[in-house]
Motif scaffolding. Structure first.
Motif, PDB file in Angstrom:
ATOM      1  N   ILE B  69       0.846  -1.194   0.000  1.00  0.00           N
ATOM      2  CA  ILE B  69       0.000   0.000   0.000  1.00  0.00           C
ATOM      3  C   ILE B  69       0.882   1.246   0.000  1.00  0.00           C
ATOM      4  N   HIS B  70       1.895   1.247   0.872  1.00  0.00           N
ATOM      5  CA  HIS B  70       2.720   2.444   0.973  1.00  0.00           C
ATOM      6  C   HIS B  70       3.491   2.720  -0.313  1.00  0.00           C
ATOM      7  N   ARG B  71       4.000   1.670  -0.916  1.00  0.00           N
ATOM      8  CA  ARG B  71       4.787   1.882  -2.140  1.00  0.00           C
ATOM      9  C   ARG B  71       3.941   2.489  -3.248  1.00  0.00           C
ATOM     10  N   ALA B  72       2.654   2.147  -3.229  1.00  0.00           N
ATOM     11  CA  ALA B  72       1.781   2.681  -4.277  1.00  0.00           C
ATOM     12  C   ALA B  72       1.692   4.199  -4.222  1.00  0.00           C
ATOM     13  N   HIS B  73       2.033   4.771  -3.067  1.00  0.00           N
ATOM     14  CA  HIS B  73       1.962   6.224  -2.972  1.00  0.00           C
ATOM     15  C   HIS B  73       3.013   6.934  -3.800  1.00  0.00           C
ATOM     16  N   PHE B  74       4.154   6.292  -3.990  1.00  0.00           N
ATOM     17  CA  PHE B  74       5.224   6.995  -4.720  1.00  0.00           C
ATOM     18  C   PHE B  74       4.808   7.326  -6.154  1.00  0.00           C
ATOM     19  N   PRO B  75       4.326   6.326  -6.921  1.00  0.00           N
ATOM     20  CA  PRO B  75       3.878   6.721  -8.266  1.00  0.00           C
ATOM     21  C   PRO B  75       2.728   7.724  -8.221  1.00  0.00           C
ATOM     22  N   ILE B  76       1.814   7.576  -7.249  1.00  0.00           N
ATOM     23  CA  ILE B  76       0.675   8.501  -7.224  1.00  0.00           C
ATOM     24  C   ILE B  76       1.136   9.927  -6.936  1.00  0.00           C
ATOM     25  N   LEU B  77       2.047  10.065  -5.974  1.00  0.00           N
ATOM     26  CA  LEU B  77       2.560  11.406  -5.673  1.00  0.00           C
ATOM     27  C   LEU B  77       3.336  11.967  -6.858  1.00  0.00           C
ATOM     28  N   THR B  78       4.083  11.084  -7.549  1.00  0.00           N
ATOM     29  CA  THR B  78       4.828  11.542  -8.728  1.00  0.00           C
ATOM     30  C   THR B  78       3.862  12.033  -9.806  1.00  0.00           C
ATOM     31  N   PHE B  79       2.813  11.239 -10.064  1.00  0.00           N
ATOM     32  CA  PHE B  79       1.820  11.654 -11.067  1.00  0.00           C
ATOM     33  C   PHE B  79       1.173  12.971 -10.658  1.00  0.00           C
ATOM     34  N   ASP B  80       0.826  13.076  -9.364  1.00  0.00           N
ATOM     35  CA  ASP B  80       0.216  14.317  -8.876  1.00  0.00           C
ATOM     36  C   ASP B  80       1.132  15.505  -9.150  1.00  0.00           C
ATOM     37  N   LEU B  81       2.415  15.290  -8.876  1.00  0.00           N
ATOM     38  CA  LEU B  81       3.378  16.372  -9.038  1.00  0.00           C
ATOM     39  C   LEU B  81       3.457  16.817 -10.501  1.00  0.00           C
ATOM     40  N   ILE B  82       3.515  15.828 -11.402  1.00  0.00           N
ATOM     41  CA  ILE B  82       3.586  16.168 -12.835  1.00  0.00           C
ATOM     42  C   ILE B  82       2.346  16.963 -13.240  1.00  0.00           C
ATOM     43  N   ILE B  83       1.175  16.464 -12.790  1.00  0.00           N
ATOM     44  CA  ILE B  83      -0.080  17.128 -13.175  1.00  0.00           C
ATOM     45  C   ILE B  83      -0.140  18.542 -12.590  1.00  0.00           C
ATOM     46  N   VAL B  84       0.275  18.683 -11.320  1.00  0.00           N
ATOM     47  CA  VAL B  84       0.234  20.004 -10.680  1.00  0.00           C
ATOM     48  C   VAL B  84       1.121  20.983 -11.443  1.00  0.00           C
ATOM     49  N   VAL B  85       2.348  20.554 -11.758  1.00  0.00           N
ATOM     50  CA  VAL B  85       3.276  21.464 -12.433  1.00  0.00           C
ATOM     51  C   VAL B  85       2.731  21.868 -13.804  1.00  0.00           C
ATOM     52  N   MET B  86       2.238  20.866 -14.550  1.00  0.00           N
ATOM     53  CA  MET B  86       1.709  21.185 -15.887  1.00  0.00           C
ATOM     54  C   MET B  86       0.481  22.076 -15.803  1.00  0.00           C
ATOM     55  N   ALA B  87      -0.414  21.733 -14.857  1.00  0.00           N
ATOM     56  CA  ALA B  87      -1.675  22.476 -14.741  1.00  0.00           C
ATOM     57  C   ALA B  87      -1.403  23.928 -14.375  1.00  0.00           C
ATOM     58  N   ILE B  88      -0.482  24.125 -13.431  1.00  0.00           N
ATOM     59  CA  ILE B  88      -0.203  25.494 -12.995  1.00  0.00           C
ATOM     60  C   ILE B  88       0.481  26.279 -14.113  1.00  0.00           C
ATOM     61  N   ASN B  89       1.331  25.588 -14.859  1.00  0.00           N
ATOM     62  CA  ASN B  89       1.978  26.232 -16.004  1.00  0.00           C
ATOM     63  C   ASN B  89       0.966  26.764 -17.003  1.00  0.00           C
ATOM     64  N   VAL B  90       0.035  25.884 -17.379  1.00  0.00           N
ATOM     65  CA  VAL B  90      -0.990  26.275 -18.343  1.00  0.00           C
ATOM     66  C   VAL B  90      -1.835  27.403 -17.754  1.00  0.00           C
ATOM     67  N   TRP B  91      -2.226  27.214 -16.500  1.00  0.00           N
ATOM     68  CA  TRP B  91      -3.046  28.217 -15.816  1.00  0.00           C
ATOM     69  C   TRP B  91      -2.353  29.585 -15.837  1.00  0.00           C
ATOM     70  N   TYR B  92      -1.044  29.565 -15.534  1.00  0.00           N
ATOM     71  CA  TYR B  92      -0.288  30.814 -15.474  1.00  0.00           C
ATOM     72  C   TYR B  92      -0.347  31.522 -16.826  1.00  0.00           C
TER      73      TYR B  92
END
Lengths: 574, 241
Positions: B69-92
């Motif tokens: 269960i814990h290991r599954a968080h690493f890819p999820i957090l990584t995906f979240d990070l990619i999406i956040v960075v891209m989303a904020i970039n576009v938003w900006y």
């Protein structure tokens, strides 16, 4: 409590309820003004189901208009633009506040909390009764708006001012006032109910029942009640401001006189987003209990589920402005709210993983309640991942207020409110009514509900991605939304809705025939562990006339290696 | 890629960025979703109740199980990070950063029509040759516009799907944003915020022309607007006398 009630050695309040057993209760004492938590639960359950029929009927009427513009809808007539707005508004309001909340929190909370923690009733039975009475009043108020001059409120369930505050804009004067009054009363009812849930769970547990021995559904209802209490204040204040703006000439939300329409949006969504988790958590709890029973497994990480629930609850207070990305607030705010919104994916994903892991190594029986519980997980997964699209600010610029949003939240709310309810109702039916439900009819009802549900909302993701906006009653006015393939999809979704609504007749038929003439239910038909299964089916007033049960262990001790039997009831001494 | 197959056109400079973001999110969320579904259905099939076979007793607290269960968080957090960075970039780029304008339009929403004010041949707003149109917005490709968005009564939303643009109009405020059209054609403008009974009857059209065709249109309309304005001032003078 003001009244003095004799307290038994084990700390339970006795007297009040056991005494009732000695004299014959009149019909109205028993069914209309009951103090028994189970009867109040039934009142909430059946009022909620009645309101679901009304909300479902509204959905039928406006979806018929969308699929076949301009036709006379059987049972309603031609849907005018004003009708359309009030139908969508009241569908949303009723389904969330008069169906999801009363059924999941009030009905299951009332029924299950005392029985599952081994108490004879709620701590404050009279407040409990008052809670239902205020709720019933609120239901009457919201429905009465359909019969006043100008008709029911049609400014969407979010009621953004100035449309909702000025009759010259909405063309509904009294209808708008009745709408906000009803919502206000409904919240008062749930505040009263929540007091009981939290206090009872903390104070009336069976001897020996530690905090970590409380079944998950009880925990979840308690956490949901706390979330509700922490979030509802701003909206109650907003409700009063709205009533004043509508009727007394104040201008809290009126820009012409110095007010701010966006203030309402903050007050509304500060409540509105935690509200999703208020109704989600009880369903998550129900699914935990059903899944462990029918997979004969211990819940994978009891405390993990609890912590993730608390985590999502706390985070849910930090995300409200993602509903307002393009509402004209300072654009820099979107960055913060994108981060907090996407962070919620972490505890929610963990919760889902835990549930899937619970199935591992199980001995799974696909009974009707189990099918519903499993469907909850699958459908909610779709609801969860599509939320990511909308939480990402850059993408929300395009997706906002399209059918993609609509499909997303139906994929979260439908599993919560409808699938979660069916899982719980079919699971506890033998306890509630003392009869077994017909399993074949139950499964037929399951498939005829779940397949059309996906048939309704999967096309709406596609339509939303293609740019179809919400709350437009006739897309023929917009050349790019009136393409033939789009109209075909709308018709397909509507036909699916008709099938799904039709299937609910099967459910009510099953409930009534099983209730009247189903096979008699034993005390513990599912061989489950929690305390409610040690009471008679149905339990009498006071729940355990021979004495309250003791508790020796947690509720999920299935398939313990030291035991011959694959279950180990909480009240059985070691 | 995915969105392109559904929508008629991407007609602004940032539409492609939003489409790309949509595609990236789709790919990233489908990975955990597919894995979760695979595990979910295979567990249901594999662990169906069999006579005499007892379920495993797993508390879910042991490290050897919890690590999954814990290991599954690493890819999820990584995906979240990619999406956040891209989303904020576009938003900006779309909402936060306001590039220098080349022309502007006023967009005024009310129950239930859109009024668009275009600068005339002088490309200056607020002069006598301004062109006012109801439910018709005229713009040219290759020009960076600022829009000044207003609402006269309730909330509305200025939505131009081909631009991937959406912005609420708030009574009492003027909201400034931007777009730069890239493709000529005629497309929908919709109101995307419920605004009363006529909400579904509030369509407008955006006419995107080439710079040459747009100049010709402006010249024609501007002259007409000027003539109208002169006529009006004359009639006021006459009335005054």
């Amino acid at each position: 409590m003001a009244e003095s009630i004799p307290v038994e050695e084990n700390g339970h309040h006795a007297g009040d309820h056991r005494d009732h057993g000695h004299h014959e209760m009149s019909f109205s004492e028993k069914y209309i003004f009951p103090l028994d938590h189970k009867m109040i639960a039934m009142q909430y359950m059946f009022t909620g189901m009645f309101m679901a029929l009304i909300g479902g009927f509204f959905a039928y009427a406006f979806r018929m208009q969308l699929a076949f513009p301009g036709i006379e809808v059987p049972g309603w007539g031609v849907v005018s633009p004003a009708d359309y707005n009030s139908l969508v508004t009241n569908h949303g309001t009723i389904m969330i506040f008069w169906v999801a909340m009363p059924v999941l929190i009030a009905a299951f909370g009332n029924y299950l909390i005392p029985l599952m923690i081994g108490a004879d009733d709620m701590v404050f039975p009279k407040i409990n009764r008052l809670s239902y009475q205020v709720f019933l009043l609120s239901a009457i108020v919201i429905l009465s708006a359909f019969f006043v001059e100008g008709g029911a409120f049609g400014g969407a369930w979010t009621a953004y001012p100035p449309l909702s505050t000025k009759a010259e804009y909405s063309l509904t004067g009294l209808g708008s006032t009745l709408w906000i009054t009803a919502v206000f009363l409904e919240f008062v009812a749930f505040l009263l109910g929540g007091i009981n849930f939290i206090t009872t769970c903390m104070n009336s547990r069976a001897p020996g029942m530690k905090m970590w021995d409380i079944p998950m559904v009880v925990w979840m209802i308690v956490i949901a009640s706390i979330l509700f209490m922490l979030s509802v204040g701003p909206l109650l204040a907003g409700g009063i401001m709205m009533l004043f703006d509508q009727n007394l000439g104040t201008a809290f939300f009126d820009p012409d006189k110095g007010g701010d329409p966006i203030l309402w949006q903050h007050l509304f969504w500060f409540f509105g987003h935690p509200e999703v988790y208020v109704v989600l958590l009880p369903a998550v709890g129900i699914v935990a209990d059903v899944m462990t029973t029918f997979s004969r497994k211990k819940l994978f990480g009891y405390k993990t589920v609890l912590y993730t629930a608390i985590g999502t609850g706390v985070l849910s207070f930090t995300v409200w402005a993602h509903h307002q990305f393009i509402a004209g607030i300072d654009p820099r705010m979107a960055n913060v709210f994108t981060v907090t919104t996407l962070l919620i994916s972490v505890p929610i994903a963990e919760m889902m993983f835990v549930y899937i892991a619970t199935l591992y190594g199980g001995s799974i029986t696909l009974t009707t309640p189990m099918l519903w519980a499993l469907a909850f997980i699958f459908e909610f997964l779709i609801g969860g991942i599509t939320g990511i699209f909308l939480g990402a600010s850059g993408n929300d610029i395009y997706m906002h207020d399209t059918y993609f949003v609509l499909a997303h939240f139906h994929y979260t709310f439908y599993p919560i409110a409808i699938i979660g309810t069916y899982a719980g109702f079919t699971y506890w039916f033998p306890k509630m009514f003392g009869r077994m439900m017909n399993d074949t009819l139950g499964k037929l009802h399951f498939w005829l509900t779940i397949i059309p549900f996906n048939g309704i909302f999967l096309p709406l993701f596609v339509l939303g991605a293609a740019g179809q906006h919400r709350r437009i009653y006739d897309y023929q006015n917009f050349p790019e939304l009136a393409l033939p393939w789009m109209q075909d999809m709308r018709q397909f979704a509507t036909v699916m809705l008709l099938i799904m609504l039709g299937a609910q007749v099967l459910f009510f038929y099953n409930v009534i025939t099983s209730w009247m003439s189903g096979e008699k239910a034993p005390k513990n038909p599912w061989k489950a562990n929690s305390l409610e299964w040690t009471a008679d089916s149905p339990p009498p007033h006071g729940n355990w006339p021979e004495g309250l049960p003791n508790c020796y262990r947690g509720p999920y001790e299935y398939s313990h290696p030291d035991r011959e039997e694959d279950y180990w009831p909480q009240n059985e001494p070691a | 890629m995915i969105l392109d197959s559904l929508l008629p056109a991407a007609a602004s400079t940032y539409a492609g960025d939003i489409d790309r973001l949509f595609d990236v999110i789709t790919v990233l969320v489908m990975i955990p979703f597919t894995i979760a579904c695979f595990l979910f259905f295979s567990f249901i099939l594999k662990f169906k109740a069999k006579d005499g076979v007892k379920a495993l007793y797993i508390t879910g607290t042991e490290h050897r199980y919890m690590k999954w269960i814990h290991r599954a968080h690493f890819p999820i957090l990584t995906f979240d990070l990619i999406i956040v960075v891209m989303a904020i970039n576009v938003w900006y780029d779309v909402k936060q950063d306001l590039p220098e304008m080349e022309s502007e339009v006023r967009v005024i929403a009310q129950q239930w029509a859109w009024t668009f004010v275009h600068p005339g041949a002088d490309n200056t707003m607020g002069t006598a040759d301004d062109i006012t149109k109801v439910n018709e917005l005229h713009v040219s490709t290759g020009t960076l516009y600022h829009y000044k968005l207003e609402a006269l009564d309730v909330l509305h939303n200025f939505s131009v799907p081909v631009f991937r643009l959406k912005q609420d109009a708030i009574p009492g405020r003027v909201i400034t944003g931007w777009f730069e059209p890239t493709v000529t054609g005629e497309y929908d403008i919709q109101c995307a915020e419920i605004c009363g009974i006529g909400h579904g009857l509030m369509p407008a059209r955006i006419h995107i022309s080439s710079p040459e065709a747009y100049s010709a249109w402006v010249e024609r309309e501007s002259a007409a607007a000027l003539a109208r304005a002169m006529g009006e001032s004359k009639s006021i003078e006459l009335a005054g006398n």
